[in-house]
Scaffold this motif. Structure first.
Motif, PDB file in Angstrom:
ATOM      1  N   ALA A 102     102.950  90.906  44.474  1.00 32.46           N
ATOM      2  CA  ALA A 102     103.620  92.189  44.564  1.00 32.46           C
ATOM      3  C   ALA A 102     103.339  92.995  45.939  1.00 32.46           C
ATOM      4  CB  ALA A 102     102.477  92.955  43.575  1.00 32.46           C
ATOM      5  N   ALA A 103     102.400  92.652  46.660  1.00 28.05           N
ATOM      6  CA  ALA A 103     102.445  93.167  48.033  1.00 28.05           C
ATOM      7  C   ALA A 103     103.701  93.056  48.823  1.00 28.05           C
ATOM      8  CB  ALA A 103     101.189  92.932  48.920  1.00 28.05           C
ATOM      9  N   VAL A 104     103.708  91.538  48.818  1.00 25.48           N
ATOM     10  CA  VAL A 104     105.070  91.078  49.498  1.00 25.48           C
ATOM     11  C   VAL A 104     106.453  91.479  48.827  1.00 25.48           C
ATOM     12  CG1 VAL A 104     106.200  88.866  50.253  1.00 25.48           C
ATOM     13  CG2 VAL A 104     103.841  88.849  50.475  1.00 25.48           C
ATOM     14  N   MET A 105     106.481  91.507  47.514  1.00 23.94           N
ATOM     15  CA  MET A 105     107.475  92.195  46.992  1.00 23.94           C
ATOM     16  C   MET A 105     107.600  93.547  47.338  1.00 23.94           C
ATOM     17  SD  MET A 105     108.171  94.722  44.358  1.00 23.94           S
ATOM     18  CE  MET A 105     106.848  94.713  43.113  1.00 23.94           C
ATOM     19  N   GLY A 106     106.812  94.425  47.448  1.00 25.81           N
ATOM     20  CA  GLY A 106     106.980  95.688  48.158  1.00 25.81           C
ATOM     21  C   GLY A 106     107.456  95.816  49.405  1.00 25.81           C
ATOM     22  N   MET A 107     107.107  94.880  50.193  1.00 25.15           N
ATOM     23  CA  MET A 107     107.659  95.061  51.529  1.00 25.15           C
ATOM     24  C   MET A 107     109.034  94.391  51.628  1.00 25.15           C
ATOM     25  SD  MET A 107     104.506  93.633  54.025  1.00 25.15           S
ATOM     26  CE  MET A 107     104.063  92.117  53.170  1.00 25.15           C
ATOM     27  N   SER A 135     108.843  86.951  59.136  1.00 22.94           N
ATOM     28  CA  SER A 135     107.530  87.536  59.810  1.00 22.94           C
ATOM     29  C   SER A 135     106.483  87.945  58.822  1.00 22.94           C
ATOM     30  CB  SER A 135     108.013  88.692  60.743  1.00 22.94           C
ATOM     31  OG  SER A 135     108.493  89.842  59.925  1.00 22.94           O
ATOM     32  N   VAL A 136     106.863  87.846  57.395  1.00 23.56           N
ATOM     33  CA  VAL A 136     106.107  88.140  56.352  1.00 23.56           C
ATOM     34  C   VAL A 136     105.301  86.951  55.749  1.00 23.56           C
ATOM     35  CG1 VAL A 136     105.671  89.409  54.327  1.00 23.56           C
ATOM     36  CG2 VAL A 136     107.434  90.227  56.075  1.00 23.56           C
ATOM     37  N   PRO A 184     120.727  79.544  50.134  1.00 18.01           N
ATOM     38  CA  PRO A 184     119.297  79.179  49.693  1.00 18.01           C
ATOM     39  C   PRO A 184     118.487  80.625  49.724  1.00 18.01           C
ATOM     40  CG  PRO A 184     120.408  77.715  51.366  1.00 18.01           C
ATOM     41  CD  PRO A 184     121.430  78.630  51.234  1.00 18.01           C
ATOM     42  N   PRO A 185     117.328  80.443  49.307  1.00 21.73           N
ATOM     43  CA  PRO A 185     116.486  81.376  49.205  1.00 21.73           C
ATOM     44  C   PRO A 185     116.310  81.701  50.762  1.00 21.73           C
ATOM     45  CG  PRO A 185     115.747  79.663  47.910  1.00 21.73           C
ATOM     46  CD  PRO A 185     116.698  79.233  48.675  1.00 21.73           C
ATOM     47  N   LEU A 186     115.389  83.113  50.900  1.00 19.94           N
ATOM     48  CA  LEU A 186     115.037  83.544  51.979  1.00 19.94           C
ATOM     49  C   LEU A 186     114.211  82.616  52.952  1.00 19.94           C
ATOM     50  CD1 LEU A 186     114.043  87.065  51.197  1.00 19.94           C
ATOM     51  CD2 LEU A 186     116.273  86.378  52.176  1.00 19.94           C
TER      52      LEU A 186
END
Length: 196
Positions: A102-107, A135-136, A184-186
């Motif tokens: 959820a924290a990564v999602m928020g960023m 970078s995350v 492709p995905p990030l």
């Protein structure tokens, strides 16, 4: 015989006291879990707040968070108003569940929202997001799709980073999959290669 009964009574009292302590401890744990769950849900709701969504009476959102102890995950959606009467919608999914996802999602959601306002078009916004995701920690392999809707011209421009394609539903009940601009995905593509 009296000493034995006295010892049995003492053991019974000790067992009752221990059982009572366990019962109280279980209740404290239940209350702590309920507080943690409420904090997690409040956090996710705050991160998913989309101020521009309120101005779109014709957009409906149905969000069903993951079922689990904290009931939070890395899925997100967003609506961003753009100049000239256009708006963009986004959906994404970070790998994993719980507060970390959820924290990564928020960023990532915030970064994509900012990129959507700063660059022209969904493909460029996802390119910016892909660079940021490197970078995350925990962001790689995130999927996202971004669509820009121009109601005046009746056009949709979209780009997908590994996400299932959006479905365009026509008024006559037919539909089209928006699957012609997939990538492709990030983090799973060469840097600075234009997205479709």
């Amino acid at each position: 015989g009296g000493a034995l009964r006295k010892r049995e009574g003492a053991m019974e009292s000790e067992l009752y006291a221990r059982a009572r302590e366990l019962q109280l401890l279980n209740e404290e744990l239940r209350q702590a879990h309920a507080r943690e769950r409420q904090v997690a849900i409040t956090l996710q709701e705050a991160m998913l707040h989309s101020p521009d969504l309120a101005g779109h009476r014709d957009i409906a959102v149905r969000y069903l968070p993951a079922i689990g102890s904290l009931n939070v995950c890395g899925d997100w959606y967003d609506v961003v108003d753009l100049p000239a009467g256009r708006f963009a919608v986004a959906v994404g999914d970070v790998v994993g569940h719980g507060l970390a996802a959820a924290a990564v999602m928020g960023m990532l959601r915030s970064a994509l929202s900012a990129a959507s306002r700063a660059v022209d078009g969904p493909a460029k916004a996802l390119e910016v997001l892909g660079v940021y995701a490197r970078s995350v920690e925990g962001a790689l392999a995130t999927t996202a799709v971004k669509a820009m809707v121009d109601t005046g011209r009746r056009q949709i421009a979209y780009s997908s980073a590994g996400h299932p394609p959006p479905v365009l539903l026509h008024s006559d009940g037919t539909h089209d999959l928006l699957d012609q601009a997939t990538d492709p995905p990030l983090g799973a593509r060469p840097m600075h290669t234009p997205r479709p």
